[in-house]
Design an enzyme around this catalytic site. Sequence first.
Site, PDB file in Angstrom:
ATOM      1  N   TYR A  33     -10.555  34.021 -52.484  1.00  0.00           N
ATOM      2  CA  TYR A  33     -11.202  34.293 -53.773  1.00  0.00           C
ATOM      3  C   TYR A  33     -11.262  35.808 -54.024  1.00  0.00           C
ATOM      4  O   TYR A  33     -11.026  36.287 -55.131  1.00  0.00           O
ATOM      5  CB  TYR A  33     -12.626  33.738 -53.793  1.00  0.00           C
ATOM      6  CG  TYR A  33     -12.770  32.249 -53.924  1.00  0.00           C
ATOM      7  CD1 TYR A  33     -11.732  31.371 -53.592  1.00  0.00           C
ATOM      8  CD2 TYR A  33     -13.964  31.686 -54.352  1.00  0.00           C
ATOM      9  CE1 TYR A  33     -11.885  30.005 -53.697  1.00  0.00           C
ATOM     10  CE2 TYR A  33     -14.127  30.309 -54.464  1.00  0.00           C
ATOM     11  CZ  TYR A  33     -13.088  29.481 -54.126  1.00  0.00           C
ATOM     12  OH  TYR A  33     -13.259  28.119 -54.226  1.00  0.00           O
ATOM     13  N   HIS A  77      -7.846  27.485 -60.049  1.00  0.00           N
ATOM     14  CA  HIS A  77      -8.858  27.173 -61.064  1.00  0.00           C
ATOM     15  C   HIS A  77      -8.665  28.100 -62.275  1.00  0.00           C
ATOM     16  O   HIS A  77      -9.627  28.696 -62.773  1.00  0.00           O
ATOM     17  CB  HIS A  77     -10.267  27.303 -60.476  1.00  0.00           C
ATOM     18  CG  HIS A  77     -10.539  26.349 -59.357  1.00  0.00           C
ATOM     19  ND1 HIS A  77     -11.032  25.076 -59.534  1.00  0.00           N
ATOM     20  CD2 HIS A  77     -10.340  26.462 -58.022  1.00  0.00           C
ATOM     21  CE1 HIS A  77     -11.155  24.462 -58.374  1.00  0.00           C
ATOM     22  NE2 HIS A  77     -10.730  25.283 -57.431  1.00  0.00           N
TER      23      HIS A  77
END
Length: 370
Positions: free
Chosen positions: A344, A74
């Site tokens: 993450y 992302h």
Amino acid sequence: MSNAPDPSTRYRLRSLKDKGAIGKLGLIGAIILGVVVCFAYVAGWLSPNLLTPAGMVDAFQEVNGVHPGFRRNHAKGVCIAGYFESNGQGARFSTAAVFPPGRVPVIGRFAFSGGKPYVPDSPTLVRSLALSFRPFNGEEWRTAMVNIPVFTVKNVDGFHDQILASKPDPATGKPDPAKMTAFFAAHPEAVAASRLIKAKPFSSGFANADYNALNTFRFINAAGVSTPVRWSAIAVEPFEPETPDQTATPDKNYLFDAVIARIERGPLQWRLVVAIGQAGDPTNNATLPWPEDREHVDVGTLTIDHVESEAPGNCRDVNFDPLVLPAGIEPSDDPLLSARSGAYSNSFTRRAGEKKEPSAVQTPVAGKGA
């Protein structure tokens, strides 16, 4: 006669024949060994073939290259902000502070899946909406949603295999068909999931897309009842499909530029809708949809009225970890949740120590991001 104490009475070495001393030394040694083993296990040293968060992020870097300062997935995005107006319906299922009637501040981010921060906009790229709800009791609810109905694989090993299989062949610029065939053969759930994804057309932009959390969570209400749930942000803007005219534009950021211009004309809204699971509904496999007849509860409206380039202190520096949850919302047994959280975190740690490059997406008002 001297009053000085006899040194031999001040420091006495215990004999190794003292069973008590040997026992204490053994206990200390066992504790130290246990700590070392724990660190080795967490680092993956005891199982070199085990996929770790670092290994997952390495796969993104192998396919997309290293782009210092950016998320490894992302990577291309823009920051947004607004608020969530709860209608109180969610309080029936969860004690989370966002669900009593009222307004909660929200910051978030539109982005594309993938690790290339300067990739040209394309209708085939998966779009994401990440949000951080910030109720006034100091808790936080972070969620990252995408505009596909199901996830492509059921566990992190499958996702790792998919990333590597989709690496473009230098000769063609496209994934090697043989590697993709092998991936689908090894992960049959991805075949069925891909059919569901292809059956649902993408919208013409970020503003009129629906976004789904995909993974199952559990809402806990005031009576302690635990309910499996999946939530989605349903666009208020009417759906329009992607058109050939859009893809022919020379603007490499045409989808981002469109949503920035739209927010500058007025707020965008989504309804936050929660699907209520029943006994037997899959909770540990995000490739499997729930039956359409499940109860869907509209718990409030998300309004986005601010957009700005990524910069220090805004969404650029937020890790949208799906396991940052308030009291009243808990993770399910879906293995992807802990895998996403670990990856993450690893990505955040890497980019936090790197020089920040400006995002490809810039807003007219906010100026250049750092």
